[in-house]
Design a protein around this motif. Sequence first.
Motif, PDB file in Angstrom:
ATOM      1  N   ARG A   1      -2.835   7.517   5.006  1.00 39.82           N
ATOM      2  CA  ARG A   1      -1.854   8.551   4.020  1.00 39.82           C
ATOM      3  C   ARG A   1      -1.109   9.830   5.542  1.00 39.82           C
ATOM      4  O   ARG A   1      -0.076  10.307   5.062  1.00 39.82           O
TER       5      ARG A   1
ATOM      6  N   ASP B   1       0.901   5.529   0.043  1.00 35.28           N
ATOM      7  CA  ASP B   1       0.137   5.884  -1.458  1.00 35.28           C
ATOM      8  C   ASP B   1       0.243   5.053  -2.022  1.00 35.28           C
ATOM      9  O   ASP B   1       0.783   4.098  -2.105  1.00 35.28           O
TER      10      ASP B   1
ATOM     11  N   THR C   1      -1.742   4.482  -5.114  1.00 34.44           N
ATOM     12  CA  THR C   1      -1.488   4.763  -6.101  1.00 34.44           C
ATOM     13  C   THR C   1       0.113   4.244  -6.624  1.00 34.44           C
ATOM     14  O   THR C   1       0.399   4.482  -7.505  1.00 34.44           O
ATOM     15  N   ASP C   2       0.751   4.054  -5.490  1.00 31.65           N
ATOM     16  CA  ASP C   2       2.308   3.562  -5.785  1.00 31.65           C
ATOM     17  C   ASP C   2       2.211   2.397  -5.674  1.00 31.65           C
ATOM     18  O   ASP C   2       2.289   1.582  -4.345  1.00 31.65           O
ATOM     19  N   GLY C   3       2.439   1.102  -6.818  1.00 37.85           N
ATOM     20  CA  GLY C   3       2.119   0.498  -7.265  1.00 37.85           C
ATOM     21  C   GLY C   3       3.346  -0.798  -6.634  1.00 37.85           C
ATOM     22  O   GLY C   3       3.202  -1.755  -5.380  1.00 37.85           O
ATOM     23  N   ASP C   4       4.393  -0.394  -6.084  1.00 37.26           N
ATOM     24  CA  ASP C   4       6.043  -0.864  -5.672  1.00 37.26           C
ATOM     25  C   ASP C   4       5.143  -0.344  -3.473  1.00 37.26           C
ATOM     26  O   ASP C   4       6.053  -1.885  -3.216  1.00 37.26           O
ATOM     27  N   ALA C   5       4.486   0.552  -3.701  1.00 34.04           N
ATOM     28  CA  ALA C   5       4.791   0.653  -2.492  1.00 34.04           C
ATOM     29  C   ALA C   5       3.571  -0.391  -1.659  1.00 34.04           C
ATOM     30  O   ALA C   5       3.946  -0.909  -0.974  1.00 34.04           O
TER      31      ALA C   5
ATOM     32  N   ASP D   1      -7.523   7.370  -9.518  1.00 34.63           N
ATOM     33  CA  ASP D   1      -6.766   7.110  -8.720  1.00 34.63           C
ATOM     34  C   ASP D   1      -6.386   5.991  -7.089  1.00 34.63           C
ATOM     35  O   ASP D   1      -6.429   4.859  -7.198  1.00 34.63           O
TER      36      ASP D   1
ATOM     37  N   GLY E   1      -5.934   2.525  -7.186  1.00 35.41           N
ATOM     38  CA  GLY E   1      -5.426   2.376  -5.663  1.00 35.41           C
ATOM     39  C   GLY E   1      -6.322   0.911  -5.351  1.00 35.41           C
ATOM     40  O   GLY E   1      -5.638  -0.406  -5.157  1.00 35.41           O
TER      41      GLY E   1
ATOM     42  N   ASN F   1      -3.700  -1.859  -7.957  1.00 31.86           N
ATOM     43  CA  ASN F   1      -2.277  -1.615  -6.968  1.00 31.86           C
ATOM     44  C   ASN F   1      -2.745  -3.254  -5.722  1.00 31.86           C
ATOM     45  O   ASN F   1      -1.858  -4.242  -5.895  1.00 31.86           O
TER      46      ASN F   1
END
Length: 282
Positions: free
Chosen positions: A40, A63, A65-69, A112, A117, A120
Amino acid sequence: MSYPTTGPATWFVTGTSRGLGLELVRQLLDRGDNVAATTRSAHRLDEALGTADRSRLLPLQLDLTDGDAVTAAIRTATERFGAIDVVVNNAGYGFLGAVEEITDAEARQMFDVQIFGVWNVLRAVLPDLRAAGSGHIVNISSILGLTAFPGWGLYSAGKYALEGLSESLATEVAGLGIKVTIIEPGYTRTDFLRTSSLGLPERVAEGYDAIREMTEAHLAMPGTQLGDPVKVVAAIIEVAVGGKAPLHQLLGSDSYGLAKGRVAALTDDIEAGRELALSTDI
């Protein structure tokens, strides 16, 4: 074969700016392997690595928790190094508080990181591992994924969920050339029990004096834990390189002892409830 027999391996490691994740990055770079290291705070990772050779390092501020990232990070790592051989889901933090004291937001934040995470990362990396017919997924759990202590309900809930996810995944991908290992360390001399890595409840309830005392004892524990983080990380690397570890790999004499005690207690419960269990068949 999940680990390359020639040339450097490529590792995708989450949670690398402190603790076991940081030590893992250091040892992998010393080995000459390629490392895609998520954090992070890329600045904190850079500072922590000091004079380490970064020529095979790809820092990824992310991050989870951001699937696209996460999908984009996996793509970037693959484009940089060609393929990912080992995935280490290490990101996480501790939390000490009674079940009654945990807020909805605190519980969701834990899951998350500990579960969604990880999910993802798995969704993003598994298509490439399936196509290659190889790979090794190493999920960092804890002895508290096999047993539970008072005050650790939220953390254990996340690790128990990770254990179930990992066991199912292992059976799903066993025939695809992909290996899964769950690492279950005991107390290790990292900053895990410092306030930078340990969450505490926003509010406390009456009647939990024992948990308050245990919290104070844990906050005073850093520097006295049995586990050597250098040896723990070397063992994690050995698990990936050797490819012969069991699904559940305990690390630490305390972890081993607690696991044996948990198995014995569970066996006692099973046998104590045997008569009633067998009475419910049609």
